[in-house]
Design an enzyme around this catalytic site. Structure first.
Site, PDB file in Angstrom:
ATOM      1  CG  ASP A 236      -2.120  -0.866   0.932  1.00 18.51           C
ATOM      2  OD1 ASP A 236      -1.975  -2.095   1.044  1.00 18.51           O
ATOM      3  OD2 ASP A 236      -3.167  -0.329   0.535  1.00 18.51           O
ATOM      4  CE  LYS A 247      -5.599  -5.845   4.283  1.00 20.65           C
ATOM      5  NZ  LYS A 247      -6.309  -4.742   4.966  1.00 20.65           N
TER       6      LYS A 247
HETATM    7  O1  MRU Z   1      -7.536  -3.473   2.867  1.00 24.89           O
HETATM    8  P1  MRU Z   1      -7.213  -3.812   1.456  1.00 24.89           P
HETATM    9  O2  MRU Z   1      -7.958  -4.989   0.934  1.00 24.89           O
HETATM   10  O3  MRU Z   1      -7.346  -2.606   0.547  1.00 24.89           O
HETATM   11  O4  MRU Z   1      -5.676  -4.199   1.461  1.00 24.89           O
HETATM   12  C1  MRU Z   1      -5.037  -4.488   0.241  1.00 24.89           C
HETATM   13  C2  MRU Z   1      -3.621  -4.902   0.378  1.00 24.89           C
HETATM   14  O5  MRU Z   1      -3.067  -4.947   1.445  1.00 24.89           O
HETATM   15  C3  MRU Z   1      -2.884  -5.181  -0.903  1.00 24.89           C
HETATM   16  O6  MRU Z   1      -1.893  -6.145  -0.696  1.00 24.89           O
HETATM   17  C4  MRU Z   1      -2.214  -3.896  -1.410  1.00 24.89           C
HETATM   18  O7  MRU Z   1      -3.144  -2.850  -1.488  1.00 24.89           O
HETATM   19  C5  MRU Z   1      -1.595  -4.070  -2.740  1.00 24.89           C
HETATM   20  S1  MRU Z   1      -2.764  -4.316  -4.024  1.00 24.89           S
HETATM   21  C6  MRU Z   1      -1.931  -4.493  -5.458  1.00 24.89           C
END
Ligand code: MRU
Length: 352
Positions: A236, A247
């Site tokens: 992120d 995550k």
């Molecule tokens: O809470 P989320 O589902 O938005 O979390 C998403 C993640 O942690 C992904 O691994 C990250 O955004 C990369 S997506 C290419």
């Protein structure tokens, strides 16, 4: 390949990921507030996908601005930017999309409001298309780390649903398969929202990729048995020293990989790298509603009523646990990100 989001007939069409895989429901967003609600409620999620949603939300909101000139139009955009920026704090792609659009608007200073409205739609579509190409390039750089017969662990969903339509962490897997390598994927279920079980397992099965679902607490045992060869996850926000927010649970996977001498890769489009932040401890970490932990699918309670809950949506993996960060411009050791920022690295082709 499933599409999480699309600009169609003057609307933003979103696949409601909160209902997958039980129901496949698309939501027509007719104004930017619905787009912002969708980002908050995880109808759309994953850093690149929410960056695209932000750009489309701005384009959508812009259509309703009644402005006589450039200045009034820019003023009308402010609440739209702010609403979208307030949705989720960890993924830098929201800020990235807002900044990219602000830059475009500066370049187009003096244009009429009608022309700017058209340009914002074009830019949102461009961001979407570029993302797919970026993912494919990540796939080409990342596939070099996958050998025939490998089993790859992934956490959360950094696949086509989390992006414009090809995935970041899944891209090297797809390219490896195209190259004729036989691979297996292990998907962590990813508590509490179960992106691994509900989304990664679902989309990989649709794409014909062999996938096995495990509970989050099984990864260590499988590593000990020698059943995992490498891990690839998304991000992120990756910062200047190579620390990576992803995550919740990603950090535990990385530590386990180190203990078992398993390479741990992060697939990171340049749009998710934030050079304005020096170290991972400065990344804002989203804390979400306790309901996500105490209930399954919003209705079935699995914990005592009123129990105290901590629900951090992301954690930070320190650079020392990361074998390489795979971008669309090549794969870098985390310490080399600084050089990438200073453009000391030839962006076209650095390999490890
Ligand atoms: O809470 P989320 O589902 O938005 O979390 C998403 C993640 O942690 C992904 O691994 C990250 O955004 C990369 S997506 C290419």
């Amino acid at each position: 390949m499933v599409k999480a989001i699309e600009w169609k007939d003057g609307k933003v069409i979103m696949l409601d990921q909160s209902k997958l895989p039980v129901e496949v429901v698309f939501i027509d967003c007719t104004n930017y507030k619905i787009v912002a609600e969708g980002i908050k409620k995880l109808w759309i999620r994953g850093a690149p996908a929410i960056g695209i949603a932000t750009a489309m939300g701005i384009a959508l909101g812009a259509q309703d601005i009644a402005a006589k000139n450039y200045k009034e139009f820019i003023k009308g955009l402010e609440p739209i930017f702010n609403t979208l920026l307030e949705t989720r704090p960890t993924a830098v792609n929201i800020k990235w999309a807002v900044e990219r659009i602000k830059k475009l608007l500066k370049e187009k200073k003096g244009e009429s409001a009608d022309r700017l409205k058209e340009l914002l739609i074009e830019e949102a579509k461009k961001i979407h298309e570029e993302d797919i190409e970026v993912n494919k390039a990540i796939g080409r750089w990342g596939a070099q780390f996958i050998k025939d017969g490998d089993t790859i662990l992934t956490h959360c969903n950094a696949g086509s649903l989390a992006t414009g339509g090809y995935g970041t962490a899944t891209a090297p897997m797809l390219v490896a398969i195209e190259q004729g390598k036989r691979i297996q994927v292990i998907a962590d279920e990813t508590r509490p929202v179960l992106q691994g079980a509900r989304l990664t397992a679902w989309e990989l099965m649709q794409a014909g990729v062999p996938v096995t679902l495990i509970t989050d607490n099984s990864a260590g045992a499988l590593m000990k048995k020698g059943e995992i060869n490498l891990a690839i996850v998304g991000t992120d926000r990756t910062v200047r020293n190579g620390d990576v927010a992803n995550k919740i649970g990603t950090y535990s996977v990385a530590v386990l990989c180190k203990e078992h001498k398993i390479p741990f890769y992060v697939a990171a489009p340049l749009s998710s790298i934030d050079f304005s932040i020096t170290t991972g401890d400065k990344i804002p970490i989203e804390e979400r509603d306790s309901h996500e932990v105490t209930h399954i699918f919003g209705t079935c309670r699995i914990a005592p009523a009123d129990v105290k809950v901590r629900n951090m949506a992301f954690d930070v993996t320190p650079a020392k646990y990361i074998t390489a960060i795979i971008t669309e411009k090549g794969a870098f050791r985390p310490k080399d990100l600084k050089k990438l920022m200073k453009k000391e690295i030839n962006l076209d082709g650095l390999r490890l």
